[in-house]
Motif scaffolding. Structure first.
Motif, PDB file in Angstrom:
ATOM      1  N   MET A   1       8.240  -1.483   8.745  1.00 61.40           N
ATOM      2  CA  MET A   1       9.000  -0.197   7.129  1.00 61.40           C
ATOM      3  C   MET A   1       9.943   0.050   8.115  1.00 61.40           C
ATOM      4  SD  MET A   1       5.427   2.050   7.198  1.00 61.40           S
ATOM      5  CE  MET A   1       3.656   1.494   6.587  1.00 61.40           C
ATOM      6  N   TRP A   3      12.772   2.924   7.766  1.00 61.60           N
ATOM      7  CA  TRP A   3      12.011   4.598   7.790  1.00 61.60           C
ATOM      8  C   TRP A   3      13.125   4.771   7.347  1.00 61.60           C
ATOM      9  CZ3 TRP A   3       7.412   6.620   7.424  1.00 61.60           C
ATOM     10  CH2 TRP A   3       6.332   6.082   8.049  1.00 61.60           C
ATOM     11  N   ASP A 100       9.423   5.824   4.089  1.00 57.84           N
ATOM     12  CA  ASP A 100       9.679   4.433   5.027  1.00 57.84           C
ATOM     13  C   ASP A 100       9.753   4.081   3.225  1.00 57.84           C
ATOM     14  OD1 ASP A 100       8.670   1.689   4.180  1.00 57.84           O
ATOM     15  OD2 ASP A 100       6.418   1.909   4.524  1.00 57.84           O
ATOM     16  N   SER A 102      10.911   1.097   2.707  1.00 55.77           N
ATOM     17  CA  SER A 102       9.570   0.159   2.271  1.00 55.77           C
ATOM     18  C   SER A 102       9.152  -0.527   0.609  1.00 55.77           C
ATOM     19  CB  SER A 102       9.238  -1.053   3.056  1.00 55.77           C
ATOM     20  OG  SER A 102       8.346  -0.396   3.113  1.00 55.77           O
ATOM     21  N   ARG A 103       8.487   0.759   0.175  1.00 52.18           N
ATOM     22  CA  ARG A 103       8.113   0.735  -1.104  1.00 52.18           C
ATOM     23  C   ARG A 103       8.987   1.168  -2.227  1.00 52.18           C
ATOM     24  NH1 ARG A 103       3.199   3.821  -1.113  1.00 52.18           N
ATOM     25  NH2 ARG A 103       2.109   2.915  -2.972  1.00 52.18           N
TER      26      ARG A 103
END
Length: 110
Positions: A1, A3, A100, A102-103
């Motif tokens: 992840m 952050w 996060d 990453s999404r």
């Protein structure tokens, strides 16, 4: 992840929200009365309302434009409304809100 540090938890009042601009779009960060933190797309799918300007109650937020209610845990509209917004992992560590990234993708965040 991956952050992203969004700042101190105390920067968002209980039952409040903030819009966070990222390189990939805007995300609404909510702090409930129970002191939990949630991240959702900032744009209501019904009429494009800014969810960060909505009313936080329990584990829900009400869109300021047409009163659609969204579950902060799932992003699902509640009641007779049909729709949903994306949710994003976030957490609090050492008094700081972390999101996060990453999404997050372009076109996914409002």
């Amino acid at each position: 992840m991956t952050w992203i540090d969004l700042g101190p938890l105390d920067a968002i009042p209980l039952r409040g929200a903030r819009k966070v601009k990222t390189d990939m779009g805007c995300v609404a960060i909510f702090r409930t009365g129970a002191d939990t933190v949630h991240a959702l797309d900032n744009r209501c799918p019904h009429a494009g309302g800014p969810l960060a300007e909505g009313i936080v109650h329990g584990q829900s937020v009400t869109c300021p434009l047409h009163n659609w209610v969204f579950d902060l845990n799932t992003g699902q509209a509640q009641g007779a409304d049909d729709g949903a917004v994306a949710t994003y992992p976030c957490r609090v560590a050492d008094g700081r809100i972390l999101l996060d990234a990453s999404r997050l993708t372009r076109g996914n965040a409002a």
